[in-house]
Enzyme design. Structure first.
Site, PDB file in Angstrom:
ATOM      1  N   ARG A  18      42.722 119.171  44.337  1.00 20.62           N
ATOM      2  CA  ARG A  18      41.465 118.456  44.146  1.00 20.62           C
ATOM      3  C   ARG A  18      40.323 119.365  43.722  1.00 20.62           C
ATOM      4  O   ARG A  18      39.463 118.957  42.920  1.00 20.62           O
ATOM      5  CB  ARG A  18      41.112 117.723  45.449  1.00 20.62           C
ATOM      6  N   ASN A  56      34.570 111.515  42.797  1.00 24.46           N
ATOM      7  CA  ASN A  56      35.944 111.933  43.006  1.00 24.46           C
ATOM      8  C   ASN A  56      36.406 111.145  44.223  1.00 24.46           C
ATOM      9  O   ASN A  56      35.923 111.357  45.329  1.00 24.46           O
ATOM     10  CB  ASN A  56      36.017 113.442  43.246  1.00 24.46           C
ATOM     11  N   SER A  57      37.318 110.206  44.008  1.00 25.65           N
ATOM     12  CA  SER A  57      37.611 109.192  45.018  1.00 25.65           C
ATOM     13  C   SER A  57      38.242 109.778  46.275  1.00 25.65           C
ATOM     14  O   SER A  57      38.797 110.886  46.271  1.00 25.65           O
ATOM     15  CB  SER A  57      38.539 108.128  44.439  1.00 25.65           C
ATOM     16  N   MET A  58      38.149 109.008  47.348  1.00 24.60           N
ATOM     17  CA  MET A  58      38.749 109.361  48.625  1.00 24.60           C
ATOM     18  C   MET A  58      40.255 109.602  48.430  1.00 24.60           C
ATOM     19  O   MET A  58      40.960 108.721  47.924  1.00 24.60           O
ATOM     20  CB  MET A  58      38.506 108.215  49.603  1.00 24.60           C
ATOM     21  N   PRO A  59      40.775 110.781  48.782  1.00 23.01           N
ATOM     22  CA  PRO A  59      42.182 111.083  48.496  1.00 23.01           C
ATOM     23  C   PRO A  59      43.176 110.056  49.023  1.00 23.01           C
ATOM     24  O   PRO A  59      44.158 109.725  48.339  1.00 23.01           O
ATOM     25  CB  PRO A  59      42.382 112.451  49.157  1.00 23.01           C
TER      26      PRO A  59
END
Length: 395
Positions: free
Chosen positions: A39, A102-105
């Site tokens: 990430r 950056n979206s929640m993993p």
């Protein structure tokens, strides 16, 4: 130049992987991609970390000023806002509207798992953003099989640079990157066997269905005007329609062409509140109609309804405003803690609070269903229907 992570930072990445595995969102199919394109390669130096609950992002974190806080955010299962107001706001604090993240993993990998990527199939991604999702897809399916579309040319250029740098590390092929309106898809490389959107929609674009092969899967966050949103997993049929269940709740930024551009309050009231509205009272607290599942149910039962809430007073009271997108009607409901009856005012041809209350009663009468009990059907022409059990209706 991207700095190599330290041993402590590597431990943070391992900790995030273990957390995602424990949540059963990261599985053995996607673990190699998580490790190959971490990430941190796709998070810019200036960020606004969020929270797992989806609350408003925290204050700005600048990597050069506080690298520890930056790395902690990257290795935490939270969404990270990376742009405000289409790039117009870059200062401390927060802007008005988040426009890239950056979206929640855990959400990233649960959606990728729902996509069920098949070897050799072509994948269309709507919303490149920072590029991480596209990189994960490229590592799993091959970059030549991934097309990613981003409407913001600045974001697209930054993502392209990150994708190229990641590909140089891994030997992956860089995905096909396109600058354009995601609602249009990318007809030059049809057909697609998979479509995934990293932005939400109120209407699934008919172009996506038209560009898919029969049997293709579309994974898209979908939500009505009133609020509430879930991940729909649709399968494209031979006749060009698509249907499928909602798999989980979600909270994504809207596709740019479908962003909410709501009329101002002044468009509804020609004179100060109560403006000659019809007065009544209700036993339904405005506090109860703001839960995510409840909002979804109300939104799909009451077309064209949206709400605004004024600031809370010191005693916890506030006024909830309801409007219709057709600019014909409005309503208010006043919440005061400790009371069991609430003042309502309604104006216009639609009794919006009554409509909301009927939808609430319907939802309660069906056992307060969550997202997983609803299904969405989209015709080849774009008509949408929601179904619950044996009941269905156009939305």
């Amino acid at each position: 130049m991207i700095q190599q992570p330290s041993a402590a930072e590597e431990a943070g990445r391992l900790g995030l992987a273990c957390e995602l595995v424990a949540k059963r969102t990261l599985d053995s199919d996607w673990l190699p991609a998580f490790e190959a394109v971490p990430r941190h390669l796709f998070v810019p130096d200036v960020i606004w970390p969020g929270s797992a609950s989806g609350d408003r992002p925290c204050d700005r974190v600048v990597r050069g000023e506080d690298p520890a806080a930056w790395w902690t955010a990257v290795h935490t299962d939270v969404p990270i806002t990376t742009q405000w107001d289409d790039g117009a706001y870059t200062g401390p604090g927060t802007g008005k509207v988040p426009t890239c993240s950056n979206s929640m993993p855990s959400m990233v990998f649960s959606m990728l798992r729902a996509l069920a990527v098949e070897e050799g199939g072509r994948i269309l991604e709507i919303g490149t953003g920072t590029g991480w999702n596209a990189a994960l897809l490229a590592h799993r399916a091959g970059g030549a099989n991934v097309v990613t579309v981003e409407v913001d040319d600045g974001l697209a250029a930054s993502a392209r640079s990150r994708l190229e740098a990641a590909a140089a590390r891994t030997g992956d092929t860089v995905p096909v990157t396109v600058v354009g309106d995601g609602a249009d898809g990318h007809p030059a490389l049809v057909p697609y066997s998979r479509v995934i959107a990293t932005c939400s929609v109120e209407r699934v674009p008919a172009q996506w269905l038209a560009q898919c092969a029969p049997g293709a899967v579309i994974v898209v966050p979908w939500g009505p005007a009133y609020g509430g949103e879930g991940i729909a997993r649709l399968t494209v049929r031979e006749d060009g329609s698509a249907d499928g269940p909602f798999t989980a709740s979600s909270a994504f930024m809207r596709l740019r062409g479908q962003r909410e551009d709501r009329p101002p309050p002044g468009a509804y009231l020609s004179r100060p509140w109560p403006g000659g509205g019809r007065r009544s009272s209700t036993g339904l607290s405005p506090e109860l109609v703001g839960g995510w599942s409840a909002m979804f149910a109300i939104g799909v039962r009451v077309p064209g309804l949206f709400c605004r809430t004024g600031g809370r007073r010191r005693d916890g009271s506030y006024r909830m405003w309801l409007y219709d997108t057709g600019v014909t009607s409005w309503a208010t409901a006043d919440h005061t803690p400790g009371r069991d009856a609430y003042s309502v005012v309604q104006s216009g041809p639609r009794a919006l609070w009554d409509e909301l209350e009927a939808a609430w009663d319907w939802w309660q009468g069906h056992g307060e269903p969550g997202f997983d009990r609803f299904t969405l059907t989209v015709s080849a022409e774009g008509e949408q229907r929601i179904a619950l059990d044996e009941e269905s209706w156009v939305v």
